[in-house]
Structures are given as structure tokens and as C-alpha cells.
Design a protein around this motif. Structure first.
Motif, PDB file in Angstrom:
ATOM      1  N   ASP A   1       0.867  -1.173   0.000  1.00 11.44           N
ATOM      2  CA  ASP A   1       0.000   0.000   0.000  1.00 11.44           C
ATOM      3  C   ASP A   1       0.912   1.233   0.000  1.00 11.44           C
ATOM      4  N   ARG A   2       0.861   2.008  -1.079  1.00 11.44           N
ATOM      5  CA  ARG A   2       1.798   3.137  -1.228  1.00 11.44           C
ATOM      6  C   ARG A   2       1.652   4.148  -0.097  1.00 11.44           C
TER       7      ARG A   2
ATOM      8  N   ALA B   1       4.478   5.211   2.688  1.00  7.36           N
ATOM      9  CA  ALA B   1       4.961   6.590   2.847  1.00  7.36           C
ATOM     10  C   ALA B   1       4.878   7.041   4.302  1.00  7.36           C
ATOM     11  N   ARG B   2       3.931   6.493   5.061  1.00  2.00           N
ATOM     12  CA  ARG B   2       3.798   6.853   6.477  1.00  2.00           C
ATOM     13  C   ARG B   2       4.685   5.998   7.383  1.00  2.00           C
ATOM     14  N   ASN B   3       5.451   5.091   6.763  1.00  2.98           N
ATOM     15  CA  ASN B   3       6.283   4.144   7.515  1.00  2.98           C
ATOM     16  C   ASN B   3       5.453   3.194   8.363  1.00  2.98           C
ATOM     17  N   ASP B   4       4.188   2.981   7.950  1.00  2.00           N
ATOM     18  CA  ASP B   4       3.347   1.971   8.579  1.00  2.00           C
ATOM     19  C   ASP B   4       3.591   0.618   7.910  1.00  2.00           C
ATOM     20  N   PHE B   5       3.050  -0.421   8.511  1.00  2.00           N
ATOM     21  CA  PHE B   5       3.131  -1.730   7.853  1.00  2.00           C
ATOM     22  C   PHE B   5       2.308  -1.674   6.579  1.00  2.00           C
ATOM     23  N   ALA B   6       2.919  -1.974   5.437  1.00  2.00           N
ATOM     24  CA  ALA B   6       2.279  -1.705   4.153  1.00  2.00           C
ATOM     25  C   ALA B   6       2.114  -2.938   3.270  1.00  2.00           C
ATOM     26  N   LYS B   7       2.649  -4.081   3.661  1.00  2.00           N
ATOM     27  CA  LYS B   7       2.608  -5.274   2.799  1.00  2.00           C
ATOM     28  C   LYS B   7       1.169  -5.788   2.680  1.00  2.00           C
ATOM     29  N   LEU B   8       0.719  -5.917   1.423  1.00  2.00           N
ATOM     30  CA  LEU B   8      -0.621  -6.431   1.144  1.00  2.00           C
ATOM     31  C   LEU B   8      -0.600  -7.850   0.577  1.00  2.00           C
TER      32      LEU B   8
END
Length: 213
Positions: free
Chosen positions: A154-155, A159-166
Motif C-alpha cells: 500500500d503506497r 509513505a507513512r512508515n506503517d506496515f504496508a505489505k498487502l
């Protein structure tokens, strides 16, 4: 009895010889994506080694076509994308595998008949040749693993340095060939048979063109 066994083996071998060739891939998927993905925009996330790679361009093309088939749209500007797609692919250095191969040869078995000779019957042996497995021999070959792995992020979360792996998906094919280009279309088809698909590992077999004599 031995004749019946031989015929059964030959029939089995005959069936294998006429079976169409297939491309076998082991596909593993893990994701947290809703089933309705139509309308999502994606762009490719590249590292420095991939930025000027012609092979990367070819892999991206095949993956983009597969994703577009599910209603997604490719964005040239990553800043406008919903998802960032990261690719890993290639062939390992190979592994030597040794197994026993059957050795076929001719053996003979004896069939006895009573034959009338003169004033009495005598037992006369008859010898019949038989083709069967007479032993085994070790055979070694190099097996290569060709693979295509895809991660989707999730772009905005990235960018927010959150966990982004989908999404994490990988298709692997083990073969005596180390050529990746020949495997790429089939690895892509195997991985995107369903998308995002059911989490887990499965085996996919795809038909190959018949080998020309």
C-alpha cells in the motif's frame, strides 16, 4: 503371469509417452487484499539494479498484463498509484540430484510341454525371450529452480512508515533447464491463475506445446 506383468508395464509406459507435456509450478500466496481489486492503480517499485534492466522490463510487462486482466490499471507515476509492486525473479545455481534408473534387458523363461515321441511322452522345454527390468543404475542430473516472486505494498501506508505489505506471492518451477525466459510466461500464468487468490501453497500444471520431432 510374467507376460501379463510385462504387458501392464508396457501399457503404462505407452500411456506416459503419449501424455502431453506440462509445466509444473509450486505456487505460494499470502495476502490481506479484498477479493474486489478492480479499479486499483499500481506502479512498479524498482531497486537500482532493476532500473535499467531489459529483463526487468519484460517481467514487468507480463505481470502488468496479468494484473490488468483483473481490472487494475498501471500508473507510470508511482505517486499516483494505490499499490507498489516489487518483483524478484531468476534461476538458482542448480542442485545435483541422484536417483536410480531402471535398466531394461532381455531375459528368458522356460515353458515345458509334453510332446509325444515314439511310444511315450517326453517333457520338452521351450525358451521364450522377455524384455523387462533387469537392474538399476544411478543417474545424476542438475535441477534448477526458476522463480518469480511478487510483493505488493500500500503506497500510502509505506509513505507513512506503517506496515504496508498487502500481498506476497511466489511461483517456482524445478527443471533441468536453467533458461528463465522460457519459464517466465508460465510462472506468471501459474501465479495469477487466481488473484489475489486463497492463501496457502498449491501445485499448478499448465500445458506445454508438444515437442516437435
Amino acid at each position: 503371469m510374467r507376460t501379463l506383468v510385462l504387458l501392464a508395464i508396457l501399457a503404462l509406459l505407452g500411456g506416459c509417452a503419449t501424455s502431453p507435456p506440462t509445466f509444473k509450478a509450486e505456487v505460494s500466496v499470502r495476502h490481506q487484499i479484498a477479493s474486489d481489486v478492480a479499479g486499483k492503480r499500481f506502479a512498479f517499485k524498482r531497486d537500482a539494479s532493476q532500473a535499467q534492466s531489459l529483463l526487468q522490463r519484460d517481467v514487468e510487462h507480463d505481470v502488468a498484463v496479468a494484473l490488468e486482466g483483473y481490472g487494475l490499471t498501471q500508473e507510470s507515476n508511482p505517486g499516483r498509484a494505490d499499490w507498489l509492486v516489487e518483483l524478484a525473479y531468476g534461476v538458482d545455481d542448480g542442485k545435483t540430484v541422484t536417483y536410480n534408473q531402471p535398466v531394461w534387458g532381455t531375459t528368458y523363461y522356460t515353458y515345458y510341454r509334453r510332446v509325444y515321441s515314439g511310444n511315450s511322452y517326453v517333457i520338452v522345454p521351450y525358451y521364450y525371450p522377455s524384455t523387462e527390468v533387469v537392474g538399476s543404475q544411478p543417474v545424476s542430473e542438475t535441477v534448477y529452480t526458476r522463480y518469480l516472486a511478487i510483493d505488493i505494498y500500500d503506497r500510502r501506508a509505506l509513505a507513512r512508515n506503517d506496515f504496508a505489505k498487502l500481498y506476497e506471492g511466489e511461483a517456482k518451477n524445478r527443471s533441468g533447464s536453467s533458461k528463465f525466459d522460457n519459464a517466465l510466461p508460465y510462472l506468471t500464468r501459474a501465479l495469477f491463475q487466481t488473484f489475489p487468490g486463497t492463501a496457502g501453497t498449491r501445485t499448478v500444471q499448465l500445458p506445454l506445446p508438444p515437442v516437435q520431432p
